[in-house]
Design a protein around this motif. Structure first.
Motif, PDB file in Angstrom:
ATOM      1  N   PRO A 295      -5.794  -2.585  -5.578  1.00 37.82           N
ATOM      2  CA  PRO A 295      -5.801  -1.832  -4.326  1.00 37.82           C
ATOM      3  C   PRO A 295      -4.462  -1.927  -3.607  1.00 37.82           C
ATOM      4  O   PRO A 295      -3.785  -2.953  -3.665  1.00 37.82           O
ATOM      5  CB  PRO A 295      -6.918  -2.490  -3.513  1.00 37.82           C
ATOM      6  N   ASN A 296      -4.125  -0.883  -2.927  1.00 30.82           N
ATOM      7  CA  ASN A 296      -2.922  -0.815  -2.100  1.00 30.82           C
ATOM      8  C   ASN A 296      -1.642  -1.191  -2.847  1.00 30.82           C
ATOM      9  O   ASN A 296      -0.760  -1.834  -2.293  1.00 30.82           O
ATOM     10  CB  ASN A 296      -3.074  -1.716  -0.860  1.00 30.82           C
ATOM     11  N   SER A 297      -1.557  -0.806  -4.109  1.00 30.86           N
ATOM     12  CA  SER A 297      -0.345  -1.092  -4.873  1.00 30.86           C
ATOM     13  C   SER A 297       0.478   0.184  -4.983  1.00 30.86           C
ATOM     14  O   SER A 297      -0.020   1.274  -4.723  1.00 30.86           O
ATOM     15  CB  SER A 297      -0.716  -1.610  -6.264  1.00 30.86           C
ATOM     16  N   PRO A 298       1.760   0.069  -5.342  1.00 36.50           N
ATOM     17  CA  PRO A 298       2.588   1.268  -5.489  1.00 36.50           C
ATOM     18  C   PRO A 298       1.957   2.245  -6.494  1.00 36.50           C
ATOM     19  O   PRO A 298       1.227   1.823  -7.384  1.00 36.50           O
ATOM     20  CB  PRO A 298       3.912   0.721  -6.033  1.00 36.50           C
TER      21      PRO A 298
ATOM     22  N   ILE B  33       2.036   1.624 -10.290  1.00 38.04           N
ATOM     23  CA  ILE B  33       1.281   0.519 -10.883  1.00 38.04           C
ATOM     24  C   ILE B  33      -0.094   1.050 -11.267  1.00 38.04           C
ATOM     25  O   ILE B  33      -0.885   1.437 -10.422  1.00 38.04           O
ATOM     26  CB  ILE B  33       1.150  -0.663  -9.900  1.00 38.04           C
TER      27      ILE B  33
ATOM     28  N   ILE C 172       8.982  -5.777  -8.785  1.00 42.48           N
ATOM     29  CA  ILE C 172       8.399  -4.956  -7.728  1.00 42.48           C
ATOM     30  C   ILE C 172       8.824  -5.496  -6.375  1.00 42.48           C
ATOM     31  O   ILE C 172       8.634  -6.677  -6.083  1.00 42.48           O
ATOM     32  CB  ILE C 172       6.861  -4.958  -7.838  1.00 42.48           C
TER      33      ILE C 172
END
Lengths: 734, 120, 163
Positions: C53-56, C59, C162
């Motif tokens: 969740p909430n990753s770039p 990804i 990252i």
């Protein structure tokens, strides 16, 4: 041979830190009891090893500092110096200093030498010796000097020389390495054959050495037998006279004249096989290499000697060595490894059995046996898992022992008298948990020393013993370890906490709270009741940090207090961080895991009990308590199946002494999961504490409930003031 | 291959000694104190024993005394590792039956050279 | 195909010579890209990943590589190239990389298809033309040449770290 010694540095650092810990622990014991020999020996040995290692590995500064410490300890050991509180203090400071020096060294930082120099000076004044006298002796051999010249060496070993394990022959060979030698063996004192004692050496030698070597080089060869022989080294030719008298003396005093006929008729029948002829003056010429002469006495020992270990293991020595452990590697006792091997053995048997079953035709009987086999496999796996976990378990004494020093130092600083009692030191817990609990515990213990225990005067006035008592207690309870920090001090001032909480806006003056609830407020962010900010605690970092650190370990902290009788902090932690009991939940197609330990209950929402605050936050009225609802799909930006709150389920979790509801589509199974790091190859993800691999091989993420609520932007749970962070909408009327 | 027993309570010293000697072609076994060493020496024959002096449970001097009393170790070179401050230990060691000593700190070359004095 | 290259990988890792560097190449949008083969741990078929969740955006999630949790990055997305649906040729190349803190990590990159293994000498590698505003410049180590044309050599450390 060029060798890289750096490969041993890590081990050296590890054992040196262990040694320092042992030194510290023993020093602290000394300051309580009368010095006992074994303690001083342990301290000495630790210093000795550090000195030896640092010298060998080329850490001169540490070696030279430890040298003084060791010299002093040696005198203490011999009873020539005393070990009173001041000296114990000095030694403790030296331990600190060494620890810092080693840390700097191990991290490739420049070390601050000034402290070591100052401490060294203190020791030197105690040693009463001029500061120059302790420089390490140079072991360098004297440089070869001048041109070649003749050395005349007379070497008359004592009869018993062979019993020291030394071999005259090797020494002659070594001499031959230095230059050109001419060796004359003297067999005059060789007795008659029937009188020969095979364990004795009857020969002596005269060696002429032509070499450019120094006398010290020759002396070095005979260094180990100095006391076991007559040796004469000269440039002026053999001192024949002396030799002769010596030889005569030997033969007359120690060898009984044998039968005249047998004397010197030993030529071919010498006890050890003889290749070179031996007569009274045999000349052996060598060019750098000596032919193997027959002087070597091969004895076949027949007599046996009973052996008595004169200093056998004392229990205490054992304890000391058990206490020692380190940070980056684990020492595992053999029995733990053995039990693992046994289990693997059982596992192999079960596997073989299942394999065999799978090859036979399937009928009801086989299925039944297969089921039994699988049950067996499950049993094996669980046992194996437990055993593996046991390997990571260390006794909590590792943490507890730190506090002996801490309490000693800080009570001295504050002018308080405190006795520290350690209970349940052998209680084991996972190494990683241990590492992480250390800091929060330091904080709690400091808190007790600083705020809990009163000054001696105050205690006397309150009718208590002037010596305060702090007890650290550890025990297992279910799958948890409970650590208690108990003091018999003044107890928490509930009224003061209440006032402060009101001032800080944590509660309202009108709130009706029980004493217990008020006491728990000390764990709220930004809370500190210390009237004066002391050196020890109350410096910004508050109890809230302690609490969040403990929660990060899936643990909890509680406080009980009775005015004037004391305070008890109770920390509850899981035994391991490697495995947790999890509740699998589903949001759309995503499966997450919520640790069971966080879950209070799971329920279906009755929409009539939900209120919406300012269009931002839904709260559920759960039996009179308002619980904010966190929609997992929303926080994680997933597609949810549930369009309204009554379609999904709410998992109520405990977060910072408050409650929150995590809204999911469905609850799946509950299972034990092995925690895997997400950060090992990725980075920290807010609201996620780690990952695990499910039965089908896919990865599932484990929810960090505290983090999740933070991501959702909800603050101040459980204190009556629920706030949505971004909008700072305070809902005081709740 | 000649068998050497290296005895030291410090793991780094022990490993360094063992590593050096193994490189020099010896078969090396390690013990962490006198009690362990004595036990090993009784179960297996060593051609040389190299022992630290200051150790818990049984120190190097006692170990040498005990070993020397064993028929199998009557002539075996028994060396002790001492520090420069332990000069009197040398004579104590000799009295107990030590063949010789190696002074700490030492480097790998010195160690091999010293062993070579009594083991060939 | 994958097994073949994996086998080749094993052999090459052993026989890596000093002046000749081996590069594993793969396709994105019919361009041939390559990475130092010593950084390649293995190649796997695309089998899906668990979303973080909430990753770039680039990804794709994390996958289970024999018990280790390994993030997977879509190379098209990382290089701001238009994404396209995965197919049977889509593979994950598992690479080793080092972060600024010197710790070694592994990460997978999703590419259209694996191509070949090329041996390049250091002098065969030209620096990439400097494009001041090109965000991808940091990811490109240089340009090489294969039979088919240009070979874009990628720098795994920059690519996989990252921020």
């Amino acid at each position: 041979m060029k060798m890289d010694l750096s490969q041993f540095y890590q081990v050296f650092f590890e054992e040196s830190f262990e040694g320092l810990d042992a030194m510290e622990a023993e020093l602290l014991r000394l300051s309580n009891d009368t010095p006992d020999v074994e303690s001083i020996n342990t301290i000495f040995r630790a210093a000795h090893s550090i000195k030896g290692g640092s010298g060998t590995f080329g850490f001169e500064k540490i070696a030279s500092f430890t040298h003084v410490v060791e010299t002093y300890l040696d005198l203490v050991r011999e009873g020539k110096r005393k070990l009173a509180t001041e000296q114990v203090d000095l030694l403790l400071r030296s331990v600190d200093c060494l620890r810092d020096m080693l840390t700097a060294l191990s991290q490739n930082q420049t070390m601050d030498e000034s402290r070591a120099i100052a401490l060294k000076a203190e020791f030197e004044s105690l040693l009463d010796e001029p500061p120059t006298a302790n420089s390490t002796e140079t072991q360098q051999l004297a440089k070869p000097q001048g041109s070649k010249s003749s050395w005349y060496i007379t070497f008359i070993p004592h009869r018993e020389i062979l019993l020291t394990g030394n071999e005259p022959l090797y020494m002659l060979q070594e001499l031959a390495q230095l230059g050109e030698v001419e060796v004359v063996v003297n067999t005059q004192s060789l007795p008659a054959l029937d009188l020969i004692d095979v364990e004795s050496c009857y020969f002596s030698w005269q060696i002429e050495l032509i070499s450019d070597c120094s006398e010290s080089q020759i002396k070095e060869i005979f260094e180990w037998v100095e006391d076991d022989c007559e040796i004469n080294i000269s440039r002026q030719g053999f001192q024949t006279k002396d030799t002769k008298t010596q030889v005569t003396a030997l033969s007359s005093s120690q060898v009984k004249p044998a039968d005249e006929n047998t004397q010197f008729s030993i030529e071919p029948s010498e006890p050890t096989k003889s290749e070179t002829e031996v007569d009274s003056h045999t000349k052996i010429r060598t060019d750098k290499q000596l032919a193997e002469p027959a002087t070597k006495v091969q004895a076949s020992p027949t007599q046996s000697t009973a052996l008595v270990g004169d200093s056998l293991t004392t229990d205490k020595a054992k304890q000391t060595s058990q206490k020692i452990a380190d940070a980056s590697s684990i020492r595992v006792s053999i029995d733990k490894v053995d039990s693992l091997i046994n289990m693997v053995g059982e596992l192999v048997i079960t596997q073989a059995m299942l394999m065999q079953l799978s090859e036979s035709e399937f009928d009801n009987k086989v299925v039944k046996r297969m089921k039994q086999g699988l049950a067996q496999l499950e049993h094996n796996t669980r046992e194996l898992q437990e055993s593996v976990m046991r390997i990571r378990m260390l006794p909590i004494s590792f943490v507890f022992n730190r506090f002996v020093r801490l309490v000693r130092d800080s009570s001295q600083k504050l002018g308080k008298k405190i006795e520290l009692v350690l209970l349940g030191e052998q209680t084991e817990l996972d190494k990683t948990v241990m590492e992480k609990i250390s800091d929060p515990m330091v904080h709690l213990v400091r808190n007790s020393v600083d705020h809990g225990i009163e000054s001696p005067q105050e205690r006397m006035a309150a009718g208590k013993s002037e010596i305060g008592k702090i007890t650290l207690n550890a025990y297992h309870q279910g799958g948890n370890i409970v650590i208690e920090i108990i003091d018999d001090g003044r107890g928490l001032s509930t009224e003061k906490i209440r006032q402060k909480a009101i001032t800080n806006g944590l509660i309202n003056a009108t709130d009706e709270l029980t004493d217990e609830q008020i006491n728990l407020l000390i764990f709220e962010p930004g809370f500190s009741t210390a009237e004066t900010v002391s050196d020890l605690s109350g410096r910004g970092v508050g109890m809230d940090v302690v609490k969040s650190n403990i929660q990060a370990l899936n643990g909890a902290v509680d406080v009980e207090s009775t005015p004037n009788q004391g305070t008890k902090f109770k920390v509850r932690l899981p035994l391991t961080l490697a495995i947790l009991d999890g509740q699998l939940v589903r949001v759309g197609q995503h499966i997450y895991i919520i640790p069971l330990v966080n879950i209070i209950e799971s329920l279906q929402i009755n929409p009539t009990q939900v209120s919406n605050i300012g269009g931002q936050l839904d709260v559920l009225d759960l039996r009179g308590e308002y619980v904010p609802i966190v929609r997992l799909a929303e926080v994680f930006a997933h597609q949810s199946d549930s369009h309204s709150l009554n379609e999904g389920l709410l998992v109520v979790v405990e977060v910072d002494s408050g409650k929150a509801g995590i809204f999911v589509d469905d609850l799946l199974a509950q299972q034990q999961v092995v925690i895997k790091s997400l950060e090992a190859n990725y980075c920290k993800v807010e609201g996620i504490s780690g990952a695990t691999i499910l039965g089908d091989g896919t990865v599932s993420l484990i929810i960090d409930v505290v983090g999740l609520v933070k991501v959702a932007g909800i603050k101040n749970l459980g204190t009556g003031n629920i706030t949505i962070a971004e909008h700072s909408t305070s809902c005081e009327s709740l | 291959m000649k068998k050497i027993l290296a005895v030291d309570d410090s793991a780094s010293m022990r490993q360094m000694v063992a590593f050096t000697l193994k490189k020099a072609g010896y078969d090396v076994q390690q013990a962490k104190d006198g009690v362990e060493a004595l036990d090993m020496a009784q179960n297996s024959r060593f051609d040389l024993v190299l022992s630290d002096v200051n150790m818990p449970n049984m120190d190097g001097i006692s170990l040498i005394r005990n070993l020397r009393a064993l028929p199998d170790y009557k002539y075996t070179p028994l060396l002790m590792l001492t520090t420069e401050s332990g000069l009197e230990k040398k004579s104590e060691g000799k009295a107990a039956g030590a063949t010789g000593w190696i002074v700490k700190p030492f480097n790998p070359d010195q160690l091999i050279a010293t062993i070579g004095k009594v083991l060939r | 195909m994958i097994e073949e290259i994996n086998k080749k990988l094993e052999q090459l890792n052993e026989s890596a010579s000093e002046d000749l560097n081996q590069y594993l190449s793969f396709f994105i949008n019919d361009e041939e890209y390559a990475v130092d083969i010593l950084r390649v741990q293995e190649i796997r078929c695309w089998e899906g990943a668990t979303v973080i969740p909430n990753s770039p955006k680039y990804i794709k999630g994390v996958m289970n590589l024999r018990g280790t949790i390994v993030p997977v990055m879509d190379l098209r997305a990382r290089l701001s190239i238009e994404e396209r649906p995965y197919n049977a040729m889509t593979v994950v190349i598992v690479l080793k990389f080092y972060t600024v803190k010197d710790s070694a990590k592994i990460s997978g990159i999703v590419v259209d298809a694996v191509a070949d293994v090329h041996a390049l000498k250091a002098q065969d590698i030209q620096p990439a033309p400097e494009l001041a505003c090109n965000v991808n410049a940091a990811f490109v180590k240089g340009l090489g040449r294969s039979e088919k044309g240009a070979l874009i050599l990628l720098e795994p450390d920059a690519l996989l770290t990252i921020q």
